[in-house]
Motif scaffolding. Sequence first.
Motif, PDB file in Angstrom:
ATOM      1  N   ASN A 133      46.723  -1.112  26.360  1.00  0.00           N
ATOM      2  CA  ASN A 133      46.680  -2.486  26.863  1.00  0.00           C
ATOM      3  C   ASN A 133      45.228  -2.830  27.188  1.00  0.00           C
TER       4      ASN A 133
ATOM      5  N   LEU B 136      43.922  -5.424  28.175  1.00  0.00           N
ATOM      6  CA  LEU B 136      43.729  -6.230  29.380  1.00  0.00           C
ATOM      7  C   LEU B 136      43.389  -5.336  30.569  1.00  0.00           C
TER       8      LEU B 136
ATOM      9  N   ARG C 289      40.091  -5.744  32.935  1.00  0.00           N
ATOM     10  CA  ARG C 289      40.136  -5.811  34.404  1.00  0.00           C
ATOM     11  C   ARG C 289      39.251  -4.731  35.021  1.00  0.00           C
TER      12      ARG C 289
ATOM     13  N   TRP D 299      37.439 -14.057  28.063  1.00  0.00           N
ATOM     14  CA  TRP D 299      38.899 -14.028  28.185  1.00  0.00           C
ATOM     15  C   TRP D 299      39.605 -14.880  27.129  1.00  0.00           C
TER      16      TRP D 299
ATOM     17  N   THR E  35      40.370 -12.491  24.329  1.00  0.00           N
ATOM     18  CA  THR E  35      40.839 -11.170  24.746  1.00  0.00           C
ATOM     19  C   THR E  35      42.352 -11.203  24.941  1.00  0.00           C
ATOM     20  N   THR E  36      43.036 -10.214  24.349  1.00  0.00           N
ATOM     21  CA  THR E  36      44.494 -10.113  24.442  1.00  0.00           C
ATOM     22  C   THR E  36      44.868  -8.642  24.662  1.00  0.00           C
TER      23      THR E  36
ATOM     24  N   LEU F 109      39.804  -7.081  22.419  1.00  0.00           N
ATOM     25  CA  LEU F 109      38.910  -7.172  23.574  1.00  0.00           C
ATOM     26  C   LEU F 109      37.553  -7.674  23.093  1.00  0.00           C
TER      27      LEU F 109
END
Length: 555
Positions: free
Chosen positions: A205, A207, A211, A233, A236-237, A241
């Motif tokens: 993931n 994401l 983070r 963002w 980005t999924t 990235l």
Amino acid sequence: MVLPRPDKGIKSLMRYRQIATVLIKYGFGELVYRMNLVSPLKPGAKKTKAVAQSTPVRVRLALEELGPTFVKLGQVLSTRPFLIPMNYIIELSKLQDQVEPMPWSLAVDILSGELGKPVEDCFSEIDPVPIASASLAQVHNATLMDGTPVVVKIQREGIKKVIDSDMRILYDIADLLYKNIPESRHYDPKGIVEELSYTTFKELNFLNEARNMEIFAENFKNEPVVKVPKIYWDYTTLKVLTMERIKGIKISRLEELKKAGFNTQLICKNGSRLILKMIFEDGFFHADPHPGNLFVCEGGVIAPVDYGMMGVLSDSQMDELADLVVTAMSRDAGAIVRILQNSGIVPDDVNTRALEQDINELIVKYYHMDLSRIEMKTALDEFITLVQRYKIRLQADFMLLGKALSTYEEVGRMLYPQFNFFAEIIPYVRKLTARKYKPGRFYKDILKILNELRWLLVESPREWRQIASKLRKGEMAFQLQHKGLETLIKELDSSSNRLSVSLLVAGLIVGSSMIMTVDKGYMIFDVPLLGLIGYLVAGVLSIYLVVSILRSGRL
């Protein structure tokens, strides 16, 4: 031939066979047979010249050949010094995760599918040749429509399905190890696979990585010597990235740094600020700070990349670390043993007196030594040897911490041979110990004690009443679990199976012999066909029985 497993598909069966084949290829056939992963009659693979190498090297080569899931398994094992010897840890740290890139057309399809529009509407240009290609993803240089240079990390097509399938197989293998190889239970194969599953799917993931970068950037927002790439963002999924492209030189390219006019001593100092702050102040650190993941930008600024693997220390772990450092500096080996016991990582049956003595010897060895002569890697190796001797179950994050410190020490001394890492650590250690005595921390500790006291006074009597109520109603049940009988049960089961086959063979031989005396039915060369078939089946079963007994090593 792989044993049939009716709940698995054809692809899984082929993967089982591939795993068995690779293990046999590198000289681990006994392990395969003991797990009952293949039939004893058809091993399906031959040993190669690789078996002439050391066992740790063969383990690494086998894991690399089996693909990304097994490479990650090796990385997890390398943080378990209480499970595997040091020579295995050193070898597993060399695991390579580099593969051929996927076709560009496939990468374009993934990008457009994830971003919801054609690639040309997102990037003014993107290099079809990746700058890095690993088993989980590959990275491309690109430029946004406004001219901003970025790098785009694209997850490999279908890699999640591959890893998901491998995880199911690894759970099966862990179960086979637990059932068929009792000595493997000390290594907790099921627990290792569970942790591997958690960390690997978290890395899938993207994401999460984004983070991590934002948290890291927040921690270092007031540090001009550290740069964290910006996340875009909008691009980005879960599988893509997009981040700021770092313009710099890899910290390992010493000659390039010198030609560019960089002060390597300053770079070394800035790098130590990065590594020590993120560990001893933030408790949130880059768990893979090898030279390829660190860039040097203009002004000697350090820019880490690849935030997929991060170490996290909780407040309680930070306190334990502070307590261990304080007690080590005061040469109180007994207190160190008590801290380790309170943290629940020391086995109940450990010889505490011997452990205390060995810790004391280690402290005395380094206590009066000049800091410039202490090597982090050597000290860490000696500590891990002690951990292994007493089977101390050191948390993975502490192992990642030690690995990060020893890795950067090597980088620092490459940049500046006179680099004294321990001298740099001392001020941070003092801050770490002082944090326990700050007024705000006292307030938090008092609140925690009050909450525990409230539970003791309010919740505890209620739970005791519930227990008493269940006892009165006869609803309380006790579960007894036997230990140590699994091996006996397995042996009895194996013996009964062999006895059954032996009786069947004897019956076939006797029955076939009786048929041979009768001149009726189908005949071949004046011999009853049914009798011949009986002898043939008895012969095959006899050979199978003998082979299985010989392979077990017990006559």
